[in-house]
Design a protein around this motif. Structure first.
Motif, PDB file in Angstrom:
ATOM      1  N   ARG A 132       0.839  -1.198   0.000  1.00  0.00           N
ATOM      2  CA  ARG A 132       0.000   0.000   0.000  1.00  0.00           C
ATOM      3  C   ARG A 132       0.870   1.243   0.000  1.00  0.00           C
ATOM      4  NH1 ARG A 132      -2.459  -3.365   3.758  1.00  0.00           N
ATOM      5  NH2 ARG A 132      -4.568  -4.090   3.209  1.00  0.00           N
ATOM      6  N   VAL A 133       0.583   2.121  -0.917  1.00  0.00           N
ATOM      7  CA  VAL A 133       1.202   3.443  -0.937  1.00  0.00           C
ATOM      8  C   VAL A 133       0.099   4.431  -1.290  1.00  0.00           C
ATOM      9  CG1 VAL A 133       2.895   4.973  -1.993  1.00  0.00           C
ATOM     10  CG2 VAL A 133       3.469   2.574  -1.627  1.00  0.00           C
ATOM     11  N   GLU A 137      -3.448   0.057  -3.601  1.00  0.00           N
ATOM     12  CA  GLU A 137      -3.193  -1.214  -2.919  1.00  0.00           C
ATOM     13  C   GLU A 137      -2.922  -2.282  -3.966  1.00  0.00           C
ATOM     14  OE1 GLU A 137      -5.591  -2.935   0.524  1.00  0.00           O
ATOM     15  OE2 GLU A 137      -6.240  -4.189  -1.174  1.00  0.00           O
ATOM     16  N   MET A 166       6.543  -0.031  -5.361  1.00  0.00           N
ATOM     17  CA  MET A 166       5.816   0.067  -4.092  1.00  0.00           C
ATOM     18  C   MET A 166       6.430  -0.768  -2.979  1.00  0.00           C
ATOM     19  SD  MET A 166       1.826   0.303  -5.366  1.00  0.00           S
ATOM     20  CE  MET A 166       1.213   0.064  -3.694  1.00  0.00           C
ATOM     21  N   PRO A 169       8.802   2.153  -0.771  1.00  0.00           N
ATOM     22  CA  PRO A 169       8.263   3.513  -0.903  1.00  0.00           C
ATOM     23  C   PRO A 169       9.335   4.571  -0.625  1.00  0.00           C
ATOM     24  CG  PRO A 169       6.778   2.133   0.368  1.00  0.00           C
ATOM     25  CD  PRO A 169       8.042   1.348   0.195  1.00  0.00           C
ATOM     26  N   PRO A 210       0.845   6.726  -7.247  1.00  0.00           N
ATOM     27  CA  PRO A 210       1.880   7.123  -6.305  1.00  0.00           C
ATOM     28  C   PRO A 210       3.241   7.378  -6.969  1.00  0.00           C
ATOM     29  CG  PRO A 210       1.715   4.749  -6.302  1.00  0.00           C
ATOM     30  CD  PRO A 210       0.708   5.256  -7.319  1.00  0.00           C
ATOM     31  N   ALA A 221       7.940   5.606  -5.761  1.00  0.00           N
ATOM     32  CA  ALA A 221       6.543   5.507  -5.331  1.00  0.00           C
ATOM     33  C   ALA A 221       6.435   6.194  -3.970  1.00  0.00           C
ATOM     34  CB  ALA A 221       6.097   4.059  -5.233  1.00  0.00           C
ATOM     35  N   ASP A 222       5.642   7.260  -3.924  1.00  0.00           N
ATOM     36  CA  ASP A 222       5.465   8.018  -2.692  1.00  0.00           C
ATOM     37  C   ASP A 222       3.989   8.244  -2.426  1.00  0.00           C
ATOM     38  OD1 ASP A 222       8.160   8.421  -2.072  1.00  0.00           O
ATOM     39  OD2 ASP A 222       8.298  10.162  -3.384  1.00  0.00           O
ATOM     40  N   ALA A 223       3.604   8.272  -1.154  1.00  0.00           N
ATOM     41  CA  ALA A 223       2.243   8.664  -0.803  1.00  0.00           C
ATOM     42  C   ALA A 223       2.073  10.145  -1.121  1.00  0.00           C
ATOM     43  CB  ALA A 223       1.986   8.406   0.679  1.00  0.00           C
TER      44      ALA A 223
END
Length: 224
Positions: A132-133, A137, A166, A169, A210, A221-223
């Motif tokens: 999850r990021v 999901e 992902m 992250p 993301p 991949a970043d939130a």
């Protein structure tokens, strides 16, 4: 037997060469010589992968792939193309190809690419791995992706690329690192392939994507 590969190639000599090398590597092979017959064979035979010439008479390879994806058929597709400059057009436009080789090609390289695509589409990841990021999901064992509440259909290559990013992250990967990890090879000409697949992922994931571009370096991949 490693599974049935469908080869759709209108040049008999090339089709025979591909068939020979795939059979040597343990695959069953079925050959068709035009797009309409190839499309029917995918539906009828359910191959593990399709080696698809772009320049087919009548229904060309791009249209064959488009119709498969429109029908929610995500059988791995490896394009065979006569010109490298076709790659952006072929892999862009949501056609959903997993990889490509350019004529003239090494038959051994083609077989290796087929093997790599099949590994990406397999279920060898640890059970119950969920990534999850942000709003995205990835259920690795079930090979399912959700962006918010929406389930998103990805090709084997898109899935492998997203999962790789992902799993770490915030880590920034160069294009060469992504080529090596996801495609199984590195080459300067392959950087465009990474960029095109990232563009496809962003288009499919929408605002929930993301994936961040790190200018001059690569992707992470970043939130949000």
């Amino acid at each position: 037997m490693a599974g049935l590969v469908l080869v759709v190639e209108d040049e008999p000599a090339i089709a025979d060469l591909i068939r020979l090398y795939l059979r040597k590597d343990g695959f069953g092979v079925h050959v068709e010589h035009d797009g309409a017959a190839g499309l029917d064979a995918v539906r009828r035979l359910a191959p593990v992968a399709v080696v698809l010439d772009v320049g087919l008479p009548g229904l060309d390879g791009v249209e064959v792939c488009r119709r498969l994806r429109a029908a929610d058929d995500w059988t791995p597709v490896l394009f065979v193309t006569a010109r490298d400059d076709e790659v952006d057009r072929i892999l862009g436009l949501e056609m959903g190809a997993d990889d490509y080789v350019t004529k003239p090609f090494s038959p051994r390289e083609l077989v290796a690419r087929v093997r790599t695509v099949l590994r990406r589409s397999g279920t060898g990841a640890p059970r119950e791995e969920v990534l999850r990021v942000g709003e995205v999901e990835v259920q690795v064992d079930r090979r399912r992706v959700r962006a918010g509440t929406t389930e998103v259909a990805l090709t084997a290559t898109e899935f492998a690329l997203l999962a790789h990013l992902m799993r770490a992250p915030g880590r920034v990967y160069s294009r060469d690192q992504l080529l090596s990890a996801v495609w199984g090879y590195t080459a300067s000409s392959g950087a465009r392939t990474v960029d095109v697949h990232v563009a496809q992922l962003r288009a499919k994931l929408g605002d929930a994507s993301p994936i961040r571009t790190v200018r001059g370096v690569g992707y992470a991949a970043d939130a949000q």
